[in-house]
Every structure is written in structure tokens, then in C-alpha cells.
Design an enzyme around this catalytic site. Structure first.
Site, mmCIF file in Angstrom:
data_model
loop_
_atom_site.group_PDB
_atom_site.id
_atom_site.type_symbol
_atom_site.label_atom_id
_atom_site.label_comp_id
_atom_site.label_asym_id
_atom_site.label_seq_id
_atom_site.Cartn_x
_atom_site.Cartn_y
_atom_site.Cartn_z
ATOM 1 N N HIS A 84 23.783 13.372 55.893
ATOM 2 C CA HIS A 84 25.490 13.173 56.013
ATOM 3 C C HIS A 84 25.987 14.254 55.058
ATOM 4 C CE1 HIS A 84 24.776 9.380 57.611
ATOM 5 N NE2 HIS A 84 24.022 8.817 56.721
ATOM 6 N N HIS A 109 28.730 16.180 45.924
ATOM 7 C CA HIS A 109 28.406 16.583 47.382
ATOM 8 C C HIS A 109 29.713 17.396 48.221
ATOM 9 C CE1 HIS A 109 30.256 12.485 47.477
ATOM 10 N NE2 HIS A 109 30.772 13.127 48.639
ATOM 11 N N HIS A 111 31.942 18.324 51.899
ATOM 12 C CA HIS A 111 32.499 17.857 53.149
ATOM 13 C C HIS A 111 33.146 19.260 53.681
ATOM 14 C CE1 HIS A 111 32.140 13.681 52.408
ATOM 15 N NE2 HIS A 111 32.354 13.978 51.116
ATOM 16 N N GLU A 122 38.588 16.616 53.385
ATOM 17 C CA GLU A 122 38.849 15.059 53.685
ATOM 18 C C GLU A 122 40.085 14.804 53.243
ATOM 19 O OE1 GLU A 122 35.347 12.858 52.078
ATOM 20 O OE2 GLU A 122 35.308 12.787 54.206
ATOM 21 N N HIS A 135 33.423 16.636 45.872
ATOM 22 C CA HIS A 135 33.375 15.523 45.398
ATOM 23 C C HIS A 135 32.454 15.416 44.219
ATOM 24 C CE1 HIS A 135 35.342 13.767 49.242
ATOM 25 N NE2 HIS A 135 36.259 14.191 48.487
ATOM 26 N N THR A 217 34.563 7.742 50.868
ATOM 27 C CA THR A 217 34.962 8.131 52.312
ATOM 28 C C THR A 217 33.885 8.135 53.395
ATOM 29 O OG1 THR A 217 34.110 10.511 51.755
ATOM 30 C CG2 THR A 217 36.462 9.804 51.005
ATOM 31 N N THR A 218 32.673 7.419 53.123
ATOM 32 C CA THR A 218 31.562 7.131 53.837
ATOM 33 C C THR A 218 31.168 5.613 53.610
ATOM 34 O OG1 THR A 218 29.872 7.577 52.266
ATOM 35 C CG2 THR A 218 30.499 9.415 53.550
#
Ligand SMILES: *[C@@H]1O[C@H](CO)[C@@H](O)[C@H](O)[C@H]1NC(C)=O
Length: 337
Positions: A84, A109, A111, A122, A135, A217-218
């Protein structure tokens, strides 16, 4: 035997994901998350679009202080392609000050978008996304023993959100992550990276930030996150962005699927308030607009000056003309006398 191995694997996958397979697009995409993960359909979800004209300035918001970020220790850090995102584990010596409790760092991590895309973050500010977002995830270590335990508790987590844009030069700090991506191209691959100064992944100035209550957010989208989204951005080079957009796969083996567009779209704000640590207006005016404003004022002043000059000229000419005619009349008067 094969069946058993498969069964073990399937159970393991399900356990690791908290129950169900999920993706960003397609039949398991974000629109469908609430079916398997009810909290993803909650009313305090993340990310959000931060509309700066409706945030509330809170002069009492303490500054966010990253402690230990610049001394990440001597142990190598795990860098993991989990299918992911790319995730870096962080030592528990890193923690956050400036929040009601002590929050200890666990992982960070990223995005990002697809190749060549200008989107990928995001959070958005005034409906504007940037190319990527970092993040840094922390948990309330005063109240809970682990990230896992804190993740479902109100305000159990604190996440720093850093919007990433493209700049002129290579960002050395991000290089410590991006230069290892080719070692973990496939899902579930892990490599170790030498410890580095994690503080340098954040923008230089941390004074200006937005604060709101939101979620992961996941999936499973737990509504347990105290969010801090910095107004200042971090910058990486276009080559670094291309590496991020083009190296990883979201699958273990064939068929290989690129790991891209791993960002969730902004969620409804609903009844929530977004607080800001700073006053909008002058500080939020982007340099371009400031320049425009400056040029406008300058042009206005110049016009006014020119107008005054021409009016003054006109008056002077008129006066001179009057004086001439007076002199002429008086001269005529003298000769006639
Ligand atoms: C988040 O929620 C808690 C509990 O309801 C509340 O005390 C706090 O003020 C909220 N924080 C923000 C930034 O809205």
C-alpha cells in the site's frame, strides 16, 4: 499440504489487513471501504480539504516539537513495501511535544500519484493537492502500551502531515528513503537503511500548522487521530518524484501492478472545526499574489504621481499665461499713458 499452505497464507493476509483485501481503485477501491470497514464511512474521516477561510485561529496552540528526530540512534531502520505504501519504522526514542500527552513515533510512510501526475497528496489546502505527502505516525505512549492498542482509542494517535512539492534541488533527507526503493520493489520486501536525521524530512518552519480530529486514511480508518498538517511544504526534485512514482509494485509477483495513486480523496468535514496556529491573510498570501499586490500598489502610486505632476504643470502654465497677459496689459497701459 499445498492446501494447508494456501490456507495459512490466506489467513495471514486477512489477519495482516484486519480482515479484507483493499485497494484505492476498482472493486475493492475507496468507495467500497465502508462495506468491509464500517469506520471508513464515519463522520470524522481523513484526509480533508483545508479551506483556509473557515479555519479558526487558536493563539493557545502550543508549537509542535519533534524530539529525538535529529538523533535517530545507531540501529538500522526497516524500510518496508507493504503493498500500500513504503513504510519506515522509527525508534521509540523519537516523540512529539506540544500535544496534551506524550506521543511516541512508530513509523512514517508516503502517499503519491501516478507517473507524471501533479497530484498525490491526501490533504489539500484550498482544494490544491501537491505531488506527495509524508505521514509520521505516533501513539499516545502515556496511556497505551503500543500503536496497535492506541489505534482504536479517541486521540490515541498523532500524525504529522507534510505536503511535498517539487523543488529545484535534490532533497538529501528524502534521498535516504528513495535511494533504497529499488531494493523493495515487490510487496512484502523489506530492507534496512542506515539511521538518518528524520527532522530534515519536515519543513524547516513548523510554526504554521492546522490541527483537527480525524482518522487513519487507510482501512480500518479508525477515528483516533489528532492531525497536524503543516502549512509549509517539503521539496524534492523531479527525479526523486519520478523514482517514488515509478519504482514500487503493489504485488508480490506476476502480474506486477505498479504501486501508484495510493491516496484517498478528501472526506467531508461535517461538524468538525479546523484550528490554525497562525493568522491567515498576510501569511497565507502566496508570493505570487504578494508580488501582484506590490506591483499593483506601485503602479497605482505611479499613476497618482503622474496625474499630480500633469495637473501641477497645467496650473503652472495657466499661471504663467495669466502673468504674461498681465505684463502685456500693463506694458500697453504704460506706453499708452
Ligand atoms: C478533538 O476532540 C476532543 C474530544 O472531543 C476535543 O476535546 C478536542 O478539542 C478536539 N480537537 C480538535 C482539534 O478539534
Amino acid at each position: 499440504m499445498l492446501f494447508f499452505a494456501l490456507l495459512v497464507k490466506v489467513t495471514w493476509i486477512l489477519a495482516a489487513d484486519g480482515g479484507h483485501h483493499w485497494t484505492y481503485e476498482g472493486p475493492h477501491g475507496q468507495d467500497h471501504w465502508p462495506t468491509s470497514y464500517p469506520e471508513c464511512g464515519g463522520d470524522a474521516q481523513s484526509p480533508i480539504n483545508i479551506q483556509t477561510d473557515s479555519v479558526i485561529f487558536d493563539p493557545d496552540l502550543p508549537a509542535v516539537q519533534p524530539h529525538g528526530y535529529d538523533q535517530p540512534g545507531t540501529e538500522p531502520l526497516d524500510l518496508h513495501n507493504n503493498g500500500h505504501t513504503v513504510q519506515l519504522s522509527l525508534p521509540s526514542t523519537l516523540h512529539l511535544g506540544g500535544l496534551p500527552r506524550k506521543y511516541t513515533a512508530a513509523q512514517l510512510h508516503l502517499h503519491w500519484g501516478q507517473k507524471g501526475s501533479q497530484e498525490g497528496s491526501e490533504h489539500q489546502i484550498n482544494s490544491e493537492a501537491t505531488v506527495a505527502e509524508l505521514h509520521v505516525v505516533h501513539y499516545d505512549s502515556e496511556s497505551y502500551g503500543s500503536l496497535r492498542e492506541a489505534a482504536q482509542k479517541p486521540q490515541g494517535l498523532a500524525v504529522l502531515g507534510i505536503l511535498i512539492e517539487v523543488g529545484e534541488t535534490e532533497n538529501q533527507a528524502y534521498g535516504h528513503i528513495l535511494s533504497h526503493l529499488h531494493e523493495i520493489r515487490h510487496k512484502d520486501q523489506i530492507t534496512s537503511v542506515p539511521p538518518f536525521n528524520v527532522r530534515e524530512l519536515l519543513p524547516q518552519q513548523l510554526e504554521q500548522f492546522f490541527r483537527y480530529n480525524g482518522s487513519l486514511t487507510t482501512p480500518p480508518c479508525y477515528q483516533s487521530v489528532v492531525w497536524t498538517v503543516f502549512h509549509r511544504r517539503a521539496q524534492i526534485s523531479v527525479e526523486q518524484l519520478e523514482k517514488l512514482q515509478g519504482t514500487l509494485f503493489s504485488t508480490e509477483e506476476e502480474p506486477l501492478a505498479p504501486l501508484i495513486q495510493n491516496y484517498r480523496i478528501p472526506q467531508p468535514l461535517n461538524q468538525r472545526t479546523i484550528f490554525a496556529s497562525f493568522v491567515q491573510g498576510e501569511t497565507l498570501c502566496p508570493p505570487g499574489e504578494m508580488l501582484g499586490l506590490g506591483v499593483g500598489i506601485l503602479a497605482g502610486c505611479l499613476c497618482l504621481l503622474l496625474a499630480v505632476y500633469f495637473i501641477a504643470q497645467k496650473i503652472r502654465k495657466k499661471r504663467l499665461g495669466n502673468r504674461k497677459s498681465v505684463a502685456f496689459t500693463s506694458a500697453r497701459a504704460t506706453t499708452e499713458a
